[in-house]
Design an enzyme around this catalytic site. Structure first.
Site, PDB file in Angstrom:
ATOM      1  N   HIS A 150       0.711  -1.316  -0.090  1.00 25.53           N
ATOM      2  CA  HIS A 150       0.026  -0.032   0.219  1.00 25.53           C
ATOM      3  C   HIS A 150       0.938   1.244  -0.166  1.00 25.53           C
ATOM      4  O   HIS A 150       0.920   1.988  -0.994  1.00 25.53           O
ATOM      5  CB  HIS A 150      -1.091   0.253   1.212  1.00 25.53           C
ATOM      6  CG  HIS A 150      -1.948  -1.312   1.104  1.00 25.53           C
ATOM      7  ND1 HIS A 150      -2.892  -1.527   0.141  1.00 25.53           N
ATOM      8  CD2 HIS A 150      -2.165  -1.982   2.104  1.00 25.53           C
ATOM      9  CE1 HIS A 150      -3.620  -2.540   0.321  1.00 25.53           C
ATOM     10  NE2 HIS A 150      -3.070  -3.149   1.776  1.00 25.53           N
ATOM     11  N   ASP A 173      -4.596  -8.208  -3.583  1.00 29.17           N
ATOM     12  CA  ASP A 173      -5.045  -7.983  -2.221  1.00 29.17           C
ATOM     13  C   ASP A 173      -6.361  -8.667  -1.966  1.00 29.17           C
ATOM     14  O   ASP A 173      -6.468  -9.894  -1.473  1.00 29.17           O
ATOM     15  CB  ASP A 173      -4.768  -6.395  -1.837  1.00 29.17           C
ATOM     16  CG  ASP A 173      -5.139  -6.078  -0.506  1.00 29.17           C
ATOM     17  OD1 ASP A 173      -5.097  -6.990   0.439  1.00 29.17           O
ATOM     18  OD2 ASP A 173      -5.063  -4.897  -0.163  1.00 29.17           O
TER      19      ASP A 173
HETATM   20 ZN   LIG Z   1      -3.601  -6.929   2.424  1.00 32.74          ZN
END
Ligand SMILES: [Zn+2]
Length: 454
Positions: A264, A313
């Site tokens: 991220h 993800d």
């Molecule tokens: Zn994750």
């Protein structure tokens, strides 16, 4: 020896080559020649790419797809839904779901997955008879689907800064870092599987224990991943607890640099960006947009020397082309300018297997694993593409559905858009129905809780 002839192939650089003969012996590429005639070789039509890498996955999140949008909500209400799925999994159910999810990845051209695995134990945190039964289920599931896996065994010890795990989080925790290390040390790789480590987040591993995980990975030359600054609330809680940003804290405890990959990296200070040079960064754009996380500073990170990779993800979608183009398109929306990344850079991120510990993969060249992904140019999306700009056409217009043939380590696992051994859609339907019988998550309402990451 098997000989493939690619109508077009990306061999690096900013253009695809035409008429590429690729010779494979066993699981490796042994020769690559351009401008060749087909001459009896197996034809791969369209644009052939190296295997794509999915550097950040939580396989079980796939069960939530489409079920968390009604009523809006926040990252934190989404997390409650995700926990409701986690609560229902055991090793058999997890293997069944994961083999279908990894099958979906294979159909999308993904040949290696980094599975960020934290659902270790049974109800209440009681270990299974085989303490790594859940991790083993994931390794077996990847073998079933025919792709490589790096099991990033994740240390998770706390619900927040100074708070113990509660509810389903007890299934994530080994109790202390030494017990995590002991369990993770018992994991065994396989020809298709390597073992790495992960720090769930600075919230979930107390500062004094970060070095235990970082040292475990360093001693083994294994990849070390961590969720970093996905949410502003995590930054604020970290600053309040430690007077440091999450990136500063991880750096202080040896969790940045070579072999490390931060996932991220959305809400960073300028100093954080500079500090992350030399650490891989996994952008998860489709999850970040799904969860309203924000836009990470991808160009600034790349300029600071951070190699980029991509991950699906939470599996809001599994489409490596969408992940790759989003890196550029999100920058365009933010800056109101075009041209931050070219197509070759974006493809480089989507084929970055090094970030999950397979540095030999991701290129069509002698010595590399024989991973070949053929993208059809016949669909309505790519019809009319011109040879000079095939990379741009693929990156900015292809979808996972345009992947027709996938070869992993010399073995063809997808042929003409179908998985060789798994009826992926049927298995997804069956395993999700078994997990969520007649129930749509979305009722949970636990807004405003600090900490956490996907
Ligand atoms: Zn994750």
């Amino acid at each position: 020896m098997t000989r493939y002839w690619a109508e077009h192939a990306w061999l690096g650089g900013d253009r695809a080559a035409s008429g590429v003969l690729i010779e494979v012996r066993g699981d490796r590429i042994v020769a690559v020649a351009r401008g060749e005639a087909r001459d009896g070789a197996i034809e791969l039509r369209g644009l052939v790419l190296p295997g794509l890498a999915n550097a950040h996955s939580h396989a079980f999140h796939r069960a939530l797809r489409g079920r968390t949008h009604r009523g809006g909500g926040t990252f934190w209400t989404w997390r409650e839904d995700m926990y409701a799925v986690a609560e229902r999994l055991d090793p058999d159910a997890y293997r069944a779901l994961a083999r279908a999810v990894f099958g979906e990845m294979a159909l999308a051209g993904i040949t290696s997955v980094g599975e960020f695995h934290y659902l270790h134990h049974g109800a209440g945190g009681t270990p299974y008879g085989e303490p790594n039964a859940m991790g083993a289920a994931l390794i077996d599931a990847a073998a079933d689907a025919g792709i490589r896996i790096t099991l990033l065994d994740t240390c998770y010890l706390a619900s927040g800064f100074g708070t113990a795990p509660e509810g389903v989080q007890e299934r994530f925790s080994d109790g202390d870092a030494e017990a995590w290390s002991e369990r993770a040390s018992a994991l065994r790789g396989a020809p298709h599987a390597r073992i790495g480590a992960a720090i769930h987040s600075v919230r979930a591993v107390p500062a004094g224990r970060l070095a235990t995980v970082a040292d475990w990975a360093r001693e083994r030359g294994a990849p070390l991943h961590a969720h970093l600054s996905e949410q502003r609330a995590e930054n604020e809680a970290c600053l309040a607890a430690h007077g440091r940003t999450p990136a500063e804290l991880l750096d202080e405890h040896g969790a940045l640099g070579e072999r490390c990959c931060m996932v991220h990296a959305t809400h960073l200070t300028d100093a954080d960006v500079a500090r992350l040079g030399g650490t891989a960064i996994c952008m998860c754009a489709t999850t970040e947009r799904d969860l309203a996380d924000g836009i990470g500073p991808a160009r600034a990170l790349a300029d600071a020397g951070a190699p980029l990779c991509t991950g699906s993800d939470s599996h809001a979608v599994i489409d490596p082309f969408e992940e790759a183009r989003a890196i550029e398109l999100d920058e365009r929306l933010r800056s109101e300018r075009r041209g931050h990344f070219d197509a070759a850079e974006l493809l480089g991120a989507a084929t970055n297997h090094a970030a999950i510990g397979w540095p030999e993969a991701g290129r069509i060249e002698p010595g590399a694993p024989a991973d070949l992904v053929a993208v059809s140019l016949d669909s309505v999306r790519l019809a009319g593409a011109e040879p000079d700009t095939l990379l741009e056409s693929a990156v900015f217009a292809a979808t996972a559905a345009d992947v027709r043939d996938v070869i992993v380590s010399g073995r063809q696992i997808v042929r003409d858009g179908r998985h060789a051994t798994i009826d992926v859609a049927a298995e997804l339907r069956a395993s999700i129905a078994a997990l969520l019988p007649g129930r749509a998550p979305g009722a949970a309402a636990a807004a405003g809780r600090a900490g956490g990451a996907t």
